[in-house]
Design a protein around this motif. Sequence first.
Motif, PDB file in Angstrom:
ATOM      1  N   GLN A  90       9.331   7.386  16.596  1.00 34.27           N
ATOM      2  CA  GLN A  90       9.194   6.345  15.353  1.00 34.27           C
ATOM      3  C   GLN A  90       8.114   6.766  14.717  1.00 34.27           C
ATOM      4  O   GLN A  90       8.298   6.377  13.170  1.00 34.27           O
ATOM      5  N   SER A  91       6.997   7.802  14.736  1.00 33.44           N
ATOM      6  CA  SER A  91       6.166   8.074  13.470  1.00 33.44           C
ATOM      7  C   SER A  91       5.964   8.844  12.928  1.00 33.44           C
ATOM      8  O   SER A  91       5.592   9.456  11.863  1.00 33.44           O
ATOM      9  N   ASN A  92       6.727  10.403  14.030  1.00 35.44           N
ATOM     10  CA  ASN A  92       6.584  11.639  13.329  1.00 35.44           C
ATOM     11  C   ASN A  92       7.623  12.317  13.581  1.00 35.44           C
ATOM     12  O   ASN A  92       8.992  11.747  14.456  1.00 35.44           O
ATOM     13  N   LYS A 103       4.715  18.938  16.214  1.00 32.98           N
ATOM     14  CA  LYS A 103       4.404  17.730  16.143  1.00 32.98           C
ATOM     15  C   LYS A 103       4.809  18.042  14.313  1.00 32.98           C
ATOM     16  O   LYS A 103       3.133  18.658  13.614  1.00 32.98           O
ATOM     17  N   VAL A 104       5.968  17.505  13.498  1.00 31.54           N
ATOM     18  CA  VAL A 104       5.597  17.373  11.866  1.00 31.54           C
ATOM     19  C   VAL A 104       5.381  15.870  11.486  1.00 31.54           C
ATOM     20  O   VAL A 104       5.573  14.869  11.681  1.00 31.54           O
ATOM     21  N   PHE A 105       4.522  16.056  11.664  1.00 33.23           N
ATOM     22  CA  PHE A 105       2.887  14.812  10.654  1.00 33.23           C
ATOM     23  C   PHE A 105       4.461  14.114   9.616  1.00 33.23           C
ATOM     24  O   PHE A 105       3.813  15.133   8.528  1.00 33.23           O
ATOM     25  N   ARG A 106       4.524  12.736   9.730  1.00 34.31           N
ATOM     26  CA  ARG A 106       5.543  12.031   8.982  1.00 34.31           C
ATOM     27  C   ARG A 106       5.209  12.083   7.996  1.00 34.31           C
ATOM     28  O   ARG A 106       4.575  11.182   6.133  1.00 34.31           O
ATOM     29  N   ALA A 107       3.798  10.405   8.227  1.00 32.57           N
ATOM     30  CA  ALA A 107       2.883   9.836   6.972  1.00 32.57           C
ATOM     31  C   ALA A 107       2.083  10.556   6.870  1.00 32.57           C
ATOM     32  O   ALA A 107       0.971  10.932   8.297  1.00 32.57           O
ATOM     33  N   VAL A 124       1.369  -1.504  -0.067  1.00 31.82           N
ATOM     34  CA  VAL A 124       0.078  -0.368   0.042  1.00 31.82           C
ATOM     35  C   VAL A 124       0.207   1.585  -0.116  1.00 31.82           C
ATOM     36  O   VAL A 124       1.679   1.932   0.982  1.00 31.82           O
ATOM     37  N   PRO A 125       0.492   1.902  -0.709  1.00 38.67           N
ATOM     38  CA  PRO A 125       1.843   3.218  -0.686  1.00 38.67           C
ATOM     39  C   PRO A 125       1.500   4.315   0.098  1.00 38.67           C
ATOM     40  O   PRO A 125       0.289   4.361   0.756  1.00 38.67           O
ATOM     41  N   VAL A 126       2.748   4.650   0.547  1.00 46.88           N
ATOM     42  CA  VAL A 126       2.833   5.814   1.751  1.00 46.88           C
ATOM     43  C   VAL A 126       2.967   7.434   1.362  1.00 46.88           C
ATOM     44  O   VAL A 126       4.795   7.340   0.364  1.00 46.88           O
ATOM     45  N   LEU A 127       2.343   8.113   1.731  1.00 48.78           N
ATOM     46  CA  LEU A 127       2.725   9.882   1.598  1.00 48.78           C
ATOM     47  C   LEU A 127       2.883   9.591   2.815  1.00 48.78           C
ATOM     48  O   LEU A 127       3.040   9.976   4.125  1.00 48.78           O
TER      49      LEU A 127
END
Length: 453
Positions: free
Chosen positions: A145-147, A166-170, A57-60
């Motif tokens: 680990q997520s952001n 917090k900078v959201f990565r995904a 599943v592609p991730v942005l």
Amino acid sequence: MSPLTSHLDLIAPWLGSQRWFASKGHLPELELLGSWQIPAADCRVLTHLIMDHSATVPVLYQVPVTEHRSPLTDGDAALIGTFPDGDDTVYLYDGPQDPVYAEALLRMIVSGATAIPEGADAVGRSFGDMEISAIDAARVLRGEQSNTSIIYKVTTPNGPLRVICKVFRALHHGENPDVVLQSAIAAAGSDSVPHSIGYIEGGWSDIGQPGGLAHGHLAFAQEFLAGAEDAWRIALRASEDGVDFTAEAHALGTTTAEVHRTLAASFGTKTPSDSDVAETLDSFSARLQLAIDEVPAIAELRGVIEDLYSTVRTLEWPALHRIHGDYHLGQVLVADGHWILIDFEGEPMRPMIERSRPDFAVRDVAGMLRSFDYVAGSLGSTEQAAAWTSAARRAFLSGYIEESGIDLRAHRELLDAFEMDKAVYEAVYEARNRPDWLPIPLAALRRLAARAR
């Protein structure tokens, strides 16, 4: 070669080494969907929205970068790479680790500024009239680990303030629960979440959305509680030292119930329909199948787990409302002797549309019970640690029941089913990321299965 092509060429190998990159072991296959720019005097500040096609599943991903014509002092750790531009060398840095980006980001939020669109757009939204006289320092919070979170020391007309952004990565289409839920809880007057400052929302191309555009939250700023310590470290230290933790666990149960009550009042409740129950149990079954595929040891418990899921289908289920969604000791801080809840994004492996729906509060309760179980597991499951964990679990549950008025022990099978599902989720996560910790959820699954037999 264009600068943006150079960016992608440099970002691809760098991306695979980042903690928040979800497709470990895969070589990134990147497509630039769009970018936006924050004006800055010292360098070019760009945020790229990049789709990685290497996973099923592609991730942005959101990848902020800065371009400099000379190397940053002490910037080696933030350097993504270099590329030529005429006779010059351009140094490309990870934006959150560059003070120029950090300041531009926070000022964009506080001022409500609009970014310069380059295929994607972004705008800052402030919750109040906060003014910043100076940004004195900014640093990236390590270990996420997520952001990626940036911690600021700022000066305001009312005095010094600490801020975390917090900078959201995904990225995902739709609201981010972390922004929406914490802001609503704070607006209701609760002191069980940090004060919200503002956020950035943006839009980008998405052929799967009506009109071909997606919209979502990109960053979220709130008060940073300096000197606060997370409940995981406090609990681990107490268990290791054999210090009684039941009073603290009871108070955490009370705080959890208070936050659930605020969320129910802010967003409303819903009586669960048969389809709501069926959908939840179907998701349990789907996760179980995924877990068996990735962790074959779970297969021997399949029958008992499926029987438990069948049993709870006929029980009376509580009302649905918005919840935390990924609740554990690492999502709780203690500040001035009071429990503070953070990180309301929900489980990273669940689709955003699921995380933004009303859910069962028992999911949060089960998550915290699992977290107490991890305390014992991380210490080698000694007899002392196991006894400490059992007492903390009982105290947390008692505090929650007393404050909420909902006797979760009356239908223990329902709580066990949610805890079972959480342990199944954990088994997949540990198998993918921390194989040495896989015995912790496997032991929980066997214990819960033994009680269900």
